[in-house]
Design a protein around this motif. Structure first.
Motif, mmCIF file in Angstrom:
data_model
loop_
_atom_site.group_PDB
_atom_site.id
_atom_site.type_symbol
_atom_site.label_atom_id
_atom_site.label_comp_id
_atom_site.label_asym_id
_atom_site.label_seq_id
_atom_site.Cartn_x
_atom_site.Cartn_y
_atom_site.Cartn_z
ATOM 1 N N GLN A 136 0.995 -1.399 -0.578
ATOM 2 C CA GLN A 136 0.133 -0.101 -0.054
ATOM 3 C C GLN A 136 1.062 1.168 -0.146
ATOM 4 O O GLN A 136 1.766 1.222 0.785
ATOM 5 N N VAL A 137 0.306 2.206 -0.565
ATOM 6 C CA VAL A 137 1.732 2.905 -0.967
ATOM 7 C C VAL A 137 0.798 4.239 -1.112
ATOM 8 O O VAL A 137 -0.149 4.880 -1.480
ATOM 9 N N ASP A 138 1.428 5.368 0.295
ATOM 10 C CA ASP A 138 0.805 6.567 0.215
ATOM 11 C C ASP A 138 1.118 7.705 -0.872
ATOM 12 O O ASP A 138 2.576 7.716 -0.947
ATOM 13 N N GLU A 139 0.448 8.371 -1.220
ATOM 14 C CA GLU A 139 0.606 9.429 -2.039
ATOM 15 C C GLU A 139 -0.534 10.904 -1.876
ATOM 16 O O GLU A 139 -1.392 10.349 -2.123
ATOM 17 N N PRO A 140 -0.016 11.869 -2.433
ATOM 18 C CA PRO A 140 -1.275 13.267 -2.449
ATOM 19 C C PRO A 140 -2.450 11.789 -3.077
ATOM 20 O O PRO A 140 -3.157 11.828 -4.122
ATOM 21 N N LEU A 198 -7.649 0.455 7.182
ATOM 22 C CA LEU A 198 -7.100 1.885 7.239
ATOM 23 C C LEU A 198 -8.363 2.179 6.417
ATOM 24 O O LEU A 198 -9.432 2.461 5.306
ATOM 25 N N ALA A 199 -8.580 3.494 6.537
ATOM 26 C CA ALA A 199 -8.879 4.916 5.955
ATOM 27 C C ALA A 199 -9.070 6.006 5.402
ATOM 28 O O ALA A 199 -7.794 6.325 5.477
ATOM 29 N N THR A 200 -9.826 6.055 4.307
ATOM 30 C CA THR A 200 -9.893 6.826 3.785
ATOM 31 C C THR A 200 -10.064 8.317 4.459
ATOM 32 O O THR A 200 -10.694 8.263 5.458
ATOM 33 N N THR A 230 -8.926 10.437 -0.717
ATOM 34 C CA THR A 230 -10.665 9.769 -1.588
ATOM 35 C C THR A 230 -9.704 8.276 -2.408
ATOM 36 O O THR A 230 -11.108 8.024 -2.602
ATOM 37 N N GLY A 231 -8.696 7.808 -1.626
ATOM 38 C CA GLY A 231 -9.011 6.020 -2.420
ATOM 39 C C GLY A 231 -7.356 5.790 -1.615
ATOM 40 O O GLY A 231 -6.676 6.079 -0.872
ATOM 41 N N PHE A 232 -6.843 4.342 -2.169
ATOM 42 C CA PHE A 232 -5.407 3.582 -1.463
ATOM 43 C C PHE A 232 -5.083 3.318 -3.054
ATOM 44 O O PHE A 232 -5.418 2.516 -4.016
ATOM 45 N N VAL A 233 -3.890 3.230 -2.892
ATOM 46 C CA VAL A 233 -2.791 2.670 -3.901
ATOM 47 C C VAL A 233 -1.994 1.820 -3.929
ATOM 48 O O VAL A 233 -1.764 1.824 -2.733
ATOM 49 N N PHE A 234 -1.993 0.677 -4.926
ATOM 50 C CA PHE A 234 -1.198 -0.499 -4.230
ATOM 51 C C PHE A 234 -0.133 -0.653 -5.370
ATOM 52 O O PHE A 234 -0.689 -0.628 -6.659
ATOM 53 N N GLU A 235 1.046 -1.623 -4.868
ATOM 54 C CA GLU A 235 1.796 -1.047 -5.979
ATOM 55 C C GLU A 235 2.636 -3.058 -5.955
ATOM 56 O O GLU A 235 2.744 -2.970 -5.145
ATOM 57 N N LEU A 236 2.129 -4.877 -6.827
ATOM 58 C CA LEU A 236 2.724 -4.935 -7.056
ATOM 59 C C LEU A 236 4.468 -5.263 -7.259
ATOM 60 O O LEU A 236 4.818 -4.947 -7.238
ATOM 61 N N ASP A 237 4.521 -5.806 -6.628
ATOM 62 C CA ASP A 237 6.166 -6.758 -7.042
ATOM 63 C C ASP A 237 6.157 -6.642 -8.072
ATOM 64 O O ASP A 237 5.378 -7.164 -8.817
#
Length: 574
Positions: free
Chosen positions: A440-444, A471-473, A480-487
């Protein structure tokens, strides 16, 4: 000595094992009727695939209540992985039983081994070595070596050593670090495992070493006792330690991958920082590694160098699975059987089982000690089936990648002066998420925030701290969302796979919809009903959603939607 919530860690782990063995002697290990609607798990071979139907996405999105552990048909267990216990239970996919002996039992006199006499240790009675080995099927081993009543009298006499203790079981132990004692033990290992051919036996899965101390688990209680008595200093201890594990690895040769060091990083020892990374040293000598306490799923194992796990400055954990210990040939083990047993108690066993297994998989274990009844196999069969098929997989072979979204305290690192972090861990002692090939990646616009909808405090022990699951928005703050990055390795292996899905476990509170977005593609809108239940939305993705160059996706709220709490996200590929 250092304690956890007033309980010595050695005593805690040993009591776990005693209770587990007593439980094994008194219960049937045959699977009971389950609460799963599909079917009971069936007996079968170690290579069996999923025992439950894969829950797909239907026409694009399918919403079901609760967690979803299902895997596609055709998934099979990883090689060199499995459940192990004192007794085999094929109906529970526990195929690997124990073979236990004491040193005194198999070598009461100097010279040849005694393979026909019975023995005992830790209140357990052992059949003769030959009788135990006559039973067919895979097994793991312990030689109970250090206890005063486990070791041969002739070793004590020849080496002229004193014993230390008593431990919490009333036992005293030989100084295994004494070069004379160690030399005799290595001679016994050579006679049994090398000359006797046992190390090369394909039925031998692994051996717990070195056979000390309480419950043959290498804790530091007796080492501390020797230091306190003025009989051991760091130089003497390290002089032995520096060759002990290479001794074993050299002895086993091509079968050194079957050796499992039973100690731990950052032990509760008497030498301060000088013994912090000694488990890592054992692994670097060629051994596998084992922990016995992932039931305390938040505690102590976030920063675990022997496993390759470390805490990043932002509180996320990263695990280096390119280390030799994760090469697929060695053993990385844990023990998850004490939930309402072994002195532990919880009124939410599903939560405890789930979190301990997520922690075990975050550490990339490939073997887990279980006792089917106290491990709640019958109650949570779908979950345990997922664990069975997940252990030992790699980014290239795993059917899924996942992230458990959470904030939890690791109270072992609560003191600012402890550990290797030097102020770099910004959220200390809070650890963000449990992640396995999905981050899970935090970004603006997509910063995840701690949620208070599902808080668990001091499960089993005060040191297990406080955990906020999900975790919450923060719509009001612009997130307003969640970003995810795969290996990238998982994503590359997913290229061209058909029918991939994302599974999002969320709390059905509030109003408004959300979507799963991959590049320019968006899923149908996922409606919330506001009934307050945890649900899992399975979302069908385009066949070409991910590859080595496309590794990201987003869970996005629609305009004017209320905040969303998400607990678990899985990417599943066929």
């Amino acid at each position: 000595m250092t304690t956890i919530s007033g309980t010595n860690t050695t005593a805690m782990r040993g009591f776990r094992r005693a209770a587990a063995v007593i439980g094994i002697l008194s219960i049937s290990l045959t699977a009971c009727a389950t609460s799963a609607p599909e079917a009971e798990p069936a007996a079968g071979s170690a290579g069996e695939g999923p025992q439950f139907e894969f829950l797909d996405a239907g026409d694009g999105v399918a919403i079901r209540t609760g967690d979803d552990w299902s895997l596609p048909a055709g998934v099979t267990p990883a090689s060199n992985s499995g459940f192990f216990s004192e007794e085999a239970s094929t109906s529970d996919h526990v195929f690997t039983r124990s073979v236990d002996v004491s040193w005194r039992q198999i070598q009461p006199e100097a010279g040849e081994l005694d393979r026909t006499s019975s023995g005992e240790a830790q209140g357990m009675s052992f059949a003769s070595l030959d009788d135990q080995l006559a039973e067919q099927g895979p097994f793991w081993m312990r030689i109970f070596a250090s206890g005063e009543t486990w070791a041969p009298d002739w070793v004590v006499e020849d080496c002229g050593v004193s014993t230390y203790g008593p431990d919490y079981d009333g036992q005293r132990h030989l100084p295994i670090w004494d070069e004379c004692v160690w030399g005799h033990l290595m001679d016994t290992y050579e006679t049994l495992f090398v000359d006797g051919g046992l190390a090369a036996d394909p039925q031998l899965a692994f051996v717990y070493v070195p056979g000390a101390f309480t419950w043959a688990e290498f804790d530091y209680e007796m080492i501390t006792a020797a230091v306190d008595a003025g009989d051991l200093d760091l130089k003497t201890y390290l002089s032995w330690y520096d060759h002990a594990w290479t001794d074993l690895a050299d002895l086993f040769g091509d079968n050194a991958n079957k050796l499992v060091f039973t100690g731990e990083d950052y032990p509760w020892g008497p030498f301060g920082a000088d013994d912090d990374l000694l488990a890592k040293q054992a692994v670097e000598a060629g051994l596998g590694i084992r922990t016995g306490i992932t039931e305390l799923s938040n505690f102590h194992l976030s920063e675990a160098p022997a496993y390759g796990s470390r805490v990043l400055p932002n509180g996320h954990m990263v695990l280096d699975d390119t280390l030799p210990v994760h090469d697929g040939t060695r053993i990385v083990a844990t023990e998850n059987e004490c939930y309402n047993d072994c002195g532990y108690e919880t009124d939410d066993p599903y939560y405890a089982v789930r979190q301990s297994n997520l922690k075990a998989l975050q550490l990339h274990t490939n073997w887990i000690y279980v006792v089917p009844e106290p491990s709640y196999f019958a109650e949570y069969p779908e979950h345990w089936d997922w664990v069975r098929l997940s252990m030992g997989q790699t980014a290239e072979t795993s059917a899924d990648a996942w992230a458990a979204l959470r904030d939890a305290e690791d109270m072992y690192w609560a003191g600012d002066e402890a550990g290797p972090f030097d102020g770099e861990w910004e959220t200390r002692p809070w650890v963000r998420n449990l992640e396995r090939w999905l981050v899970q990646v935090d970004e603006p616009g997509s910063v995840a925030h701690r949620s208070d909808v599902d808080v668990h405090t001091e499960v089993f022990e005060p040191d297990n701290g406080e955990a906020h699951e999900g975790l919450a928005t923060d719509v009001a703050g612009g997130d307003t969302g969640f970003v995810f990055e795969l290996d990238a390795r998982f994503a590359a292996a997913s290229s061209g796979s058909s029918d991939p899905v994302v599974k999002v476990t969320y709390l059905d509170e509030g109003t408004g919809t959300f979507t799963v977005d991959v590049g320019d593609w968006s899923s149908p809108e996922i409606e919330r009903t506001g009934d307050g239940q945890w649900k899992t939305a399975t979302v069908a993705l385009p066949d070409d959603a991910f590859d080595a160059d496309n590794t990201r996706f987003r869970v996005s709220l629609s305009d004017a939607a209320d905040d969303l709490t998400v607990r678990f996200v899985r990417v599943v590929r066929a």
